[in-house]
Design a protein around this motif. Structure first.
Motif, PDB file in Angstrom:
ATOM      1  N   SER A  55       0.805  -1.219   0.000  1.00  0.00           N
ATOM      2  CA  SER A  55       0.000   0.000   0.000  1.00  0.00           C
ATOM      3  C   SER A  55       0.839   1.271   0.000  1.00  0.00           C
ATOM      4  O   SER A  55       0.334   2.347  -0.344  1.00  0.00           O
ATOM      5  CB  SER A  55      -0.933   0.013   1.219  1.00  0.00           C
ATOM      6  N   GLY A  58       0.942   3.981  -2.748  1.00  0.00           N
ATOM      7  CA  GLY A  58      -0.201   4.878  -2.871  1.00  0.00           C
ATOM      8  C   GLY A  58       0.143   6.322  -2.564  1.00  0.00           C
ATOM      9  O   GLY A  58      -0.506   7.242  -3.077  1.00  0.00           O
ATOM     10  N   SER A  61       1.433   7.656  -5.735  1.00  0.00           N
ATOM     11  CA  SER A  61       0.319   7.772  -6.668  1.00  0.00           C
ATOM     12  C   SER A  61      -0.513   9.013  -6.371  1.00  0.00           C
ATOM     13  O   SER A  61      -0.963   9.712  -7.288  1.00  0.00           O
ATOM     14  CB  SER A  61      -0.552   6.518  -6.586  1.00  0.00           C
ATOM     15  N   GLN A  62      -0.706   9.314  -5.085  1.00  0.00           N
ATOM     16  CA  GLN A  62      -1.478  10.498  -4.722  1.00  0.00           C
ATOM     17  C   GLN A  62      -0.773  11.769  -5.172  1.00  0.00           C
ATOM     18  O   GLN A  62      -1.409  12.688  -5.696  1.00  0.00           O
ATOM     19  CB  GLN A  62      -1.696  10.529  -3.209  1.00  0.00           C
TER      20      GLN A  62
END
Length: 235
Positions: A55, A58, A61-62
């Motif tokens: 995770s 992420g 990615s944000q």
């Protein structure tokens, strides 16, 4: 016959009691981890660690998605010209044109589908939010690394302080800010039913712009039923 008795010297009883107590203490100590040892289920720990590792991307990615619009396509409806209090397509198009110009959009194509283009400026609050979220992610990563490599000693550096990774969080805001202003396209297509009692507006654009548009122009999403809120019911 009288019972058979064996005389045991007191010193022997004391030694036996001492040995029993000592063995009990040793067994209890063996069940408790030593100082700095692992006192938890390693299977659970590595399972959670694996989920965390999967995770963690992420965060990147944000930060990456903050520089690009999330494009969606939705269809809304409004009362048509022959409905009570409705609007014709020309009036509806005029309202949309006024709204888009008020939000710094310009017409780039005026065919059957009208395409608008606008510039979304950088937001300081968005940059600070990205720095905050990245700092939390890096602090949690530092905690995981501190548990996993608690006794690690690096040559010339000694024992690392993994929580210093949080000092990298400002680079998320710098990345967002250096990406500059964003250019967004928004396309609108109007149609009406045969009785001209309902207008249909198909819009493709950024999710944020679609959310603002339908609220301000008082549209309803096609297939959805609007439930009035408590304040609307009281008024």
């Amino acid at each position: 016959p009288p019972p058979f008795l064996i005389w045991v010297p007191p010193a022997t009883l004391v030694d036996a009691a001492t040995t029993t107590i000592t063995n009990s203490v040793l067994l209890s100590a063996a069940a408790v981890p030593e100082t700095g040892g692992v006192g938890y289920s390693q299977a659970s720990y590595y399972t959670i660690l694996g989920l965390y590792v999967m995770s963690f991307p992420g965060i990147w990615s944000q930060v990456k998605r903050s520089t690009a619009a999330k494009v969606k396509r939705k269809t809304y409806v409004s009362d048509g010209e022959n409905a009570a209090g409705g609007k014709g397509l020309r009036q509806q198009a005029g309202e949309i044109m006024a709204y888009m110009k008020a939000n710094n959009y310009e017409v780039v194509d005026a065919g059957e589908t009208i395409t608008f283009r606008g510039v979304v400026q950088r937001s300081a609050s968005q940059a600070f939010f990205l720095v905050f979220c990245t700092a939390l992610g890096l602090l949690s990563l530092g905690l995981v690394l501190d548990i996993q490599f608690h006794d690690l000693v690096l040559p010339l550096l000694g024992k690392p302080n993994w929580f210093l990774l949080a000092l990298l969080s400002p680079y998320a805001g710098i990345y967002y800010w250096q990406s500059g202003d964003r250019v967004d396209d928004c396309s609108v297509k109007l149609s009406t039913n045969e009785g001209e009692t309902e207008n249909e507006i198909t819009v493709q654009g950024s999710e944020e712009e679609l959310e603002r548009m339908w609220r301000q122009l008082e549209w309803k999403e096609k297939g959805m039923v609007k439930i009035p809120g408590l304040l609307e019911q009281r008024s």
